[in-house]
Motif scaffolding. Structure first.
Motif, short mmCIF file in Angstrom:
data_model
loop_
_atom_site.label_atom_id
_atom_site.label_comp_id
_atom_site.label_asym_id
_atom_site.label_seq_id
_atom_site.Cartn_x
_atom_site.Cartn_y
_atom_site.Cartn_z
N LEU A 36 0.94 -1.27 0.17
CA LEU A 36 -0.01 0.01 0.02
C LEU A 36 0.94 1.17 0.04
O LEU A 36 1.74 1.28 0.84
N PRO A 37 0.88 1.94 -1.11
CA PRO A 37 1.71 3.27 -1.17
C PRO A 37 1.39 4.03 -0.03
O PRO A 37 2.54 5.08 0.20
N SER A 38 -0.01 4.26 0.20
CA SER A 38 -0.10 5.25 1.27
C SER A 38 -1.49 4.80 2.19
O SER A 38 -2.21 3.88 1.50
N ALA A 367 -6.06 3.59 -10.23
CA ALA A 367 -4.87 4.00 -9.33
C ALA A 367 -5.46 3.72 -7.87
O ALA A 367 -4.74 3.25 -7.05
N ARG A 368 -6.70 4.10 -7.70
CA ARG A 368 -7.37 3.78 -6.23
C ARG A 368 -7.47 2.43 -5.76
O ARG A 368 -7.21 2.05 -4.75
N CYS A 370 -5.42 0.17 -6.76
CA CYS A 370 -4.03 -0.51 -6.44
C CYS A 370 -3.76 0.28 -4.99
O CYS A 370 -3.05 -0.25 -4.02
N GLU A 371 -4.08 1.58 -4.83
CA GLU A 371 -3.70 2.07 -3.51
C GLU A 371 -4.29 1.75 -2.38
O GLU A 371 -3.65 1.53 -1.19
N ARG A 372 -5.54 1.42 -2.40
CA ARG A 372 -6.40 1.14 -1.29
C ARG A 372 -6.34 -0.70 -0.81
O ARG A 372 -6.46 -0.94 0.10
#
Ligand code: SAM
Ligand code: SF4
Length: 420
Positions: A36-38, A367-368, A370-372
């Protein structure tokens, strides 16, 4: 049911081998296969589990207080102590993260005194960094309010009221076992509109004996209060409820579908946009708390039976608190509010993400996902493509959006992401 309680972990996920209460932060921060990047935005859900009476269709963790709302029947002070102990014990898992929204749900939170809600919000503010202009919603039932009570909730820091009306029709309300009548529902909404800049009305449709004309009358009455937000739920028969044991005659699927068309057309004409499968809002009045669930954000859930979802750089954790109020209070006061927790298995994350995100009309950006979830896009790409070929979603660049057909067959669409 499509109501906005915190989403429950999918049954197929089951507790992973790491299940068991209260993992340490160090354990949760260890390396893992997710990246998770953030961390997503964080919300707080607070569950207050008492109601005047149990409604026959309801499968929420709600318990009748009995004849009186005395301190004995509703142990407000002890429960608030337990919530604070629960929050204190959970703080290390969310240390330093800003909290964007708070939702005080139930049960019937408006049974708690304004002083109690004031104490709760003050305790939350003292422990968690609420963002400026944080949304703080409280669920309220008609029939539990006295004049000026809603204003006192506002003065305690509540910014948004969600009023569970269900119907304005006395006979329909009687058939679904509500404690209030239509006049009390109207009085509660007048007070809500006076005290709050933003509020929600919950209505249910496809009620026993309901016809299209009855529903139109209910909706017209709701719209006459110019609600900034409406939640419209198809009454569902939930297992282990009085209605499941003794089902009333309900409108058939064709009529229920006509009802939804009527609701959507009239709400839209009144300026309320259907932004989620059951939620309609005027511009600027979407429920930020529920949006965070649907966008697979994080939430700490405190209170009896509350669910939580918390992300870490390499894992997503789900927690549940003790469900029965007396047990919850006892355990929370001893620093053990969590009855069960597990890491979401990698293979379950696509479905867990989609079951929430695809409820939103606007869809989502690649992108969301992958992010979440911490997963690569390749984890869902082929399934998205299949859903597109079946006309259930559209893709534009990096955006995926459910089509009207996808909304009509939402469970089928979501089920495409179940692990094989
Ligand atoms: C957390 S519940 C309770 C809110 C509040 N205690 C009340 O009942 O007014 C939120 C909403 O879920 C909806 N709901 C509850 N049970 C349902 C069911 N079996 N089918 C459809 N909607 C349901 C109702 O509209 C209710 O207002
Ligand atoms: S008042 Fe709301 S939470 Fe309580 S039993 Fe009825 S539907 Fe459930």
């Amino acid at each position: 049911m499509t109501s906005p309680r915190p989403p429950v972990s999918v049954a197929s996920a089951g507790p992973a081998p790491s299940a068991g209460p209260a993992q340490t932060l160090a354990h949760l921060m260890r390396p893992g296969t997710l990246q998770l990047p953030s961390l997503p935005p964080l919300s707080l859900y607070v569950h207050l589990p008492w109601c005047l009476r149990k409604c026959p269709y309801c499968d929420f963790n709600s318990h009748a207080v009995g004849a009186a709302t005395s301190a004995e029947a509703l142990p407000e002070a002890r429960y608030l102590d337990a919530l604070v102990a629960d929050l204190d014990a959970a703080l290390p898992l969310v240390w330093g993260r800003p909290v964007h929204t708070v939702f005080i749900g139930g049960g019937t939170p408006s049974l708690f005194s304004p002083e109690g809600i004031d104490r709760l919000i003050a305790a939350v503010r003292a422990r968690l960094p609420l963002v400026p202009a944080a949304e703080i919603t409280l669920e309220a039932n008609p029939g539990t309010f006295e004049r000026d009570r809603f204003r006192a909730f506002r003065d305690a820091g509540v910014t948004r009221l969600s009023v569970g009306v269900q119907s304005f029709d006395d006979e329909a309300l009687r058939r679904i076992g509500r404690v209030h009548d239509g006049a009390q529902a109207r009085a509660a909404l007048e007070e809500a509109a006076r005290a709050f800049d933003t509020f929600n009305i919950d209505l249910m449709y496809a009620l026993p004996g309901q016809g299209l004309a009855d529903l139109r009358a209910d909706l017209d009455t709701a719209l006459s209060f110019a609600p900034p937000h409406l939640s419209l739920y198809h009454l569902t028969l939930e297992p282990n409820t009085a209605f499941a044991a003794n089902p009333p005659a309900l409108p058939d699927d064709d009529l229920a579908s006509d009802m939804l068309d009527l609701l959507t057309a009239r709400a839209t004409a009144a300026g309320l946009q259907r932004y989620e499968v059951s939620a309609y809002a005027r511009p600027g009045h979407r429920c930020r708390h529920n949006l965070n669930y649907w966008q697979f954000g994080d939430y700490l859930g405190i209170g009896a039976g509350a669910h939580g979802k918390l992300s870490f750089p390499h894992r997503v954790l789900r927690q549940v608190r003790w469900r029965e109020p007396a047990r919850y209070m006892q355990e929370a006061l001893a620093g053990r509010a969590v009855s069960n927790e597990h890491e979401v298995a990698r293979r379950d994350l696509p479905f867990e993400y989609m079951i929430n995100q695809l409820r939103l009309a606007e869809g989502f950006e690649r992108a969301r996902f992958c992010e979440r979830t911490g997963l690569p896009w390749s984890a869902v790409e082929a399934t998205i493509e299949r859903a597109r070929a079946q006309g259930l979603v559209v893709r534009e660049g990096d955006f995926v959006q459910p089509t009207p057909r996808g909304f009509d067959f939402l469970s089928d669409l979501q089920a495409m992401f179940l692990p094989g």
